[in-house]
Design an enzyme around this catalytic site. Structure first.
Site, PDB file in Angstrom:
ATOM      1  CB  ILE A  74      -2.173  37.195  -8.213  1.00 13.47           C
ATOM      2  CG1 ILE A  74      -1.283  37.140  -6.966  1.00 13.47           C
ATOM      3  CG2 ILE A  74      -1.589  38.147  -9.265  1.00 13.47           C
ATOM      4  CD1 ILE A  74       0.086  36.514  -7.190  1.00 13.47           C
ATOM      5  N   GLY A 116      -7.550  37.994  -9.103  1.00 19.24           N
ATOM      6  CA  GLY A 116      -8.798  38.612  -8.638  1.00 19.24           C
ATOM      7  C   GLY A 116     -10.019  37.943  -9.240  1.00 19.24           C
ATOM      8  CD  GLU A 121       1.328   7.672  -8.014  1.00 21.92           C
ATOM      9  OE1 GLU A 121       0.105   7.566  -8.202  1.00 21.92           O
ATOM     10  OE2 GLU A 121       2.168   7.294  -8.851  1.00 21.92           O
TER      11      GLU A 121
HETATM   12  N1  COS Z   1       9.710  -0.410  -0.692  1.00 21.98           N
HETATM   13  C1  COS Z   1       9.828  -1.751  -0.527  1.00 21.98           C
HETATM   14  N2  COS Z   1       9.149  -2.435   0.425  1.00 21.98           N
HETATM   15  C2  COS Z   1       8.336  -1.734   1.242  1.00 21.98           C
HETATM   16  C3  COS Z   1       8.183  -0.342   1.125  1.00 21.98           C
HETATM   17  C4  COS Z   1       8.909   0.322   0.118  1.00 21.98           C
HETATM   18  N3  COS Z   1       8.812   1.646  -0.061  1.00 21.98           N
HETATM   19  N4  COS Z   1       7.304   0.074   2.043  1.00 21.98           N
HETATM   20  C5  COS Z   1       6.934  -1.013   2.739  1.00 21.98           C
HETATM   21  N5  COS Z   1       7.555  -2.097   2.250  1.00 21.98           N
HETATM   22  C6  COS Z   1       7.463  -3.483   2.723  1.00 21.98           C
HETATM   23  C7  COS Z   1       7.802  -3.561   4.210  1.00 21.98           C
HETATM   24  O1  COS Z   1       9.187  -3.700   4.409  1.00 21.98           O
HETATM   25  C8  COS Z   1       7.030  -4.785   4.648  1.00 21.98           C
HETATM   26  O2  COS Z   1       7.767  -5.922   4.299  1.00 21.98           O
HETATM   27  P1  COS Z   1       7.744  -7.282   5.218  1.00 21.98           P
HETATM   28  O3  COS Z   1       6.391  -7.879   5.012  1.00 21.98           O
HETATM   29  O4  COS Z   1       8.831  -8.148   4.640  1.00 21.98           O
HETATM   30  O5  COS Z   1       7.990  -6.866   6.643  1.00 21.98           O
HETATM   31  C9  COS Z   1       5.794  -4.750   3.768  1.00 21.98           C
HETATM   32  O6  COS Z   1       6.115  -3.933   2.634  1.00 21.98           O
HETATM   33  C10 COS Z   1       4.600  -4.163   4.486  1.00 21.98           C
HETATM   34  O7  COS Z   1       4.969  -2.865   4.915  1.00 21.98           O
HETATM   35  P2  COS Z   1       4.218  -2.091   6.079  1.00 21.98           P
HETATM   36  O8  COS Z   1       4.014  -3.026   7.238  1.00 21.98           O
HETATM   37  O9  COS Z   1       4.921  -0.810   6.323  1.00 21.98           O
HETATM   38  O10 COS Z   1       2.788  -1.844   5.412  1.00 21.98           O
HETATM   39  P3  COS Z   1       1.556  -1.002   5.882  1.00 21.98           P
HETATM   40  O11 COS Z   1       0.337  -1.777   5.614  1.00 21.98           O
HETATM   41  O12 COS Z   1       1.791  -0.510   7.303  1.00 21.98           O
HETATM   42  O13 COS Z   1       1.529   0.232   4.871  1.00 21.98           O
HETATM   43  C11 COS Z   1       2.022   2.366   3.936  1.00 21.98           C
HETATM   44  C12 COS Z   1       2.535   1.149   4.724  1.00 21.98           C
HETATM   45  C13 COS Z   1       1.028   3.180   4.751  1.00 21.98           C
HETATM   46  C14 COS Z   1       3.251   3.200   3.634  1.00 21.98           C
HETATM   47  C15 COS Z   1       1.370   1.899   2.604  1.00 21.98           C
HETATM   48  O14 COS Z   1       0.171   1.216   2.889  1.00 21.98           O
HETATM   49  C16 COS Z   1       1.055   3.006   1.666  1.00 21.98           C
HETATM   50  O15 COS Z   1       1.926   3.514   0.968  1.00 21.98           O
HETATM   51  N6  COS Z   1      -0.242   3.414   1.562  1.00 21.98           N
HETATM   52  C17 COS Z   1      -0.671   4.367   0.568  1.00 21.98           C
HETATM   53  C18 COS Z   1      -1.031   3.673  -0.702  1.00 21.98           C
HETATM   54  C19 COS Z   1      -1.115   4.638  -1.854  1.00 21.98           C
HETATM   55  O16 COS Z   1      -0.210   5.421  -2.085  1.00 21.98           O
HETATM   56  N7  COS Z   1      -2.213   4.548  -2.584  1.00 21.98           N
HETATM   57  C20 COS Z   1      -2.390   5.344  -3.745  1.00 21.98           C
HETATM   58  C21 COS Z   1      -2.431   4.432  -4.918  1.00 21.98           C
HETATM   59  S1  COS Z   1      -2.236   5.245  -6.427  1.00 21.98           S
HETATM   60  S2  COS Z   1      -3.695   6.493  -6.598  1.00 21.98           S
END
Ligand code: COS
Length: 384
Positions: free
Chosen positions: A342, A344, A368
Site C-alpha cells: 500500500i 508503494g 517459539e
Molecule cells: N505440556 C506439558 N507436557 C508436554 C507438552 C506440553 N505442551 N508437550 C509435550 N509434553 C510432554 C509429553 O506428554 C511427553 O511426556 P511423557 O514423556 O511423559 O510421555 C513429553 O513431553 C515428550 O513429548 P513428545 O513425545 O510429544 O515430544 P517430541 O519430542 O515429539 O516433541 C514437539 C514435541 C514437536 C511439540 C516439541 O519438540 C516442540 O515444541 N518443538 C519446538 C520447540 C520450540 O518451540 N523451540 C523454540 C524455542 S524458543 S526460540
C-alpha cells in the site's frame, strides 16, 4: 469467553499503551537502525510492572494474569517489536521460576526480574543442532562424584538477550542415555549471568528485531551447585513445553501488535496519498486490502485472547496457543507485506515504518516454535 475487560486488564492495557506510545514508539526506528538494546526502556517497563506480569505480587510481579499480559504485549509490540520480544522472554523466565522454583530460587530471582535489577532473563533451550527438536539436545549437566553439584558443558544457540541477562534458564541432558533417552533425560537449571565458564558469543546480525540481542552461549565446564536445579531431575522437557505454550500466546500477541501498527499506518497512508486526483483509499483495490488486513487482525486477536483466557482459567490451552501462534504470526506477515504494498515505493524505504514491521514480524512464524511445529501440535491434539 467474556469479551469485556476487567478493571485490572483495562488498567494494564492503558498503562502499557501510554508508555509504548509516549516513550517507546519515538525511539523504535533509531533503536532498529543502531541495533541498540533498549536498556532504559526495559527499566521503564519494569517500573510499570510489565516485566513480570504473571509473577505473583508477593514475588515482586504484577500478578495481573495471562490476558493482561497479552494486552500489554500487543501495546509494546505496536511500538517496538524488538522491545516486545525482550519483554516476552523475560516475562516467560520470571513465570517459569515463580511456578517451578524452590522458595529460595523464587525469592532471589523473581524480584530482580520484576524490578529491572536484571536487564532481562534468558531462556536457553535451542542448540545449533536442536531447534525444532529440543529433545535432541547435546548439552550435558553431569552429576559430580561428590553428588554435590553438576558440571555444565555444551552450547546453546539463538538466545534472546543473552548478552544482558541476569539469569538464564538452561536445559541440559542429565539422564542416563539408556534409561532416560530423548525428552526424558533433560533437566532445567538456573545459571547466573557472569558465571565463570559462561561465554557469550557474537550477536546475530538479523533481518529484523535488530534492537533485540540474540547470541550463542558456550558452557565450559561450569560448576553448578545442586541448588541450581529447577524443578525435578529429568523433568525439564515438560517445563520447556509448558513454558512454550505460554510463550506462544505472547508471540501471537506480539504479532497482533506489529500488524496493528502496520495496518494503522496503511490506513493513514491510504487517506493521505493522492493518485489519479484522489486519495488511494478511495480505490476499491486498496479498500479490499484494508478490509482483509483488519479482518485477519481481529481474528488473530480473538484466538490470542481465547488462548490467554484458557491459560488464566488454568484450563488446557496448548492446542489453542499453537492455533493463536500459527494464525496470528502468518496473518501478521501477510498484513505487514500488504502494508508495504500500500505504501508503494515509499514502503520500501526507511522513511516509513512499514519496512521495519515486515522485517520484524518475519521472525514470528519461526521462533517459539515454527509454524510447522504449531501444526504438529494442533494435528496431534486432533488425532490423539
Ligand atoms: N505440556 C506439558 N507436557 C508436554 C507438552 C506440553 N505442551 N508437550 C509435550 N509434553 C510432554 C509429553 O506428554 C511427553 O511426556 P511423557 O514423556 O511423559 O510421555 C513429553 O513431553 C515428550 O513429548 P513428545 O513425545 O510429544 O515430544 P517430541 O519430542 O515429539 O516433541 C514437539 C514435541 C514437536 C511439540 C516439541 O519438540 C516442540 O515444541 N518443538 C519446538 C520447540 C520450540 O518451540 N523451540 C523454540 C524455542 S524458543 S526460540
Amino acid at each position: 469467553m467474556n469479551l469485556t475487560l476487567t478493571e485490572t486488564q483495562t488498567l494494564v492495557q492503558k498503562t502499557a499503551r501510554e508508555f509504548a506510545q509516549k516513550v517507546i514508539a519515538p525511539e523504535a526506528a533509531r533503536l532498529d537502525a543502531e541495533s541498540r538494546f533498549p536498556r532504559e526502556i526495559l527499566k521503564g517497563l519494569a517500573d510499570l510492572g510489565l516485566m513480570a506480569v504473571n509473577v505473583p505480587e508477593d514475588l515482586g510481579g504484577s500478578g495481573a494474569g495471562a490476558l493482561s499480559y497479552a494486552l500489554a504485549m500487543e501495546e509494546v509490540a505496536a511500538a517496538c517489536a524488538s522491545t516486545a520480544v525482550t519483554m516476552a522472554v523475560t516475562n516467560m523466565v520470571g513465570e517459569i521460576i515463580a511456578h517451578f522454583g524452590t522458595p529460595a530460587q523464587r525469592e532471589f530471582h523473581c524480584p530482580r526480574l520484576a524490578d529491572g535489577t536484571y536487564a532481562a532473563g534468558s531462556f536457553a533451550l535451542s542448540e545449533a543442532g536442536a531447534g525444532s527438536d529440543p529433545g535432541g539436545m547435546s548439552t550435558t549437566a553431569t552429576l559430580l562424584e561428590s553428588g554435590e553439584g553438576y558440571v555444565l558443558r555444551g552450547d546453546k544457540q539463538w538466545i534472546t538477550s543473552g548478552a544482558h541477562a541476569g539469569v538464564f534458564i538452561v536445559w541440559a541432558r542429565t539422564g542416563n542415555r539408556e534409561t532416560h533417552a530423548g525428552t526424558r533425560g533433560i533437566s532445567c537449571f538456573l545459571l547466573d549471568g557472569g558465571t565463570p565458564g559462561l561465554t557469550i558469543g557474537k550477536a546475530e546480525d538479523k533481518l529484523g528485531l535488530r534492537a533485540s540481542n540474540t547470541v550463542p552461549l558456550v558452557f565450559d565446564d561450569i560448576q553448578l551447585p545442586k541448588t541450581a536445579l529447577l524443578g525435578e531431575l529429568n523433568g525439564g522437557f515438560k517445563i520447556a513445553m509448558m513454558a512454550l505454550d505460554g510463550g506462544r500466546v505472547g508471540i501471537s500477541a506480539q504479532a497482533v501488535g506489529i500488524a496493528r501498527a502496520a495496518l494503522a499506518e496503511s490506513v493513514q497512508y491510504a487517506r493521505d496519498r493522492k493518485q489519479f486526483g484522489k486519495a488511494i483509499g478511495e480505490f476499491q483495490g486498496i479498500q479490499w486490502k484494508l478490509a482483509d488486513m483488519s479482518t485477519k487482525l481481529e481474528a488473530s486477536r480473538l484466538l490470542c485472547h481465547r488462548a490467554a483466557a484458557l491459560k488464566e482459567a488454568k484450563k488446557p490451552f496448548s492446542r489453542e496457543a499453537s492455533m493463536a501462534k500459527v494464525f496470528a504470526s502468518e496473518a501478521a506477515v501477510e498484513i505487514c507485506n500488504e502494508a508495504v504494498q500500500i505504501h508503494g515505493g515509499y514502503g520500501y524505504t526507511r522513511d516509513f515504518a512499514a519496512e521495519r514491521h515486515l522485517r520484524d514480524v518475519r521472525a514470528s512464524t519461526i521462533y517459539e516454535g515454527t509454524s510447522e511445529i504449531q501444526r504438529i501440535v494442533i494435528a496431534r491434539s486432533q488425532l490423539a
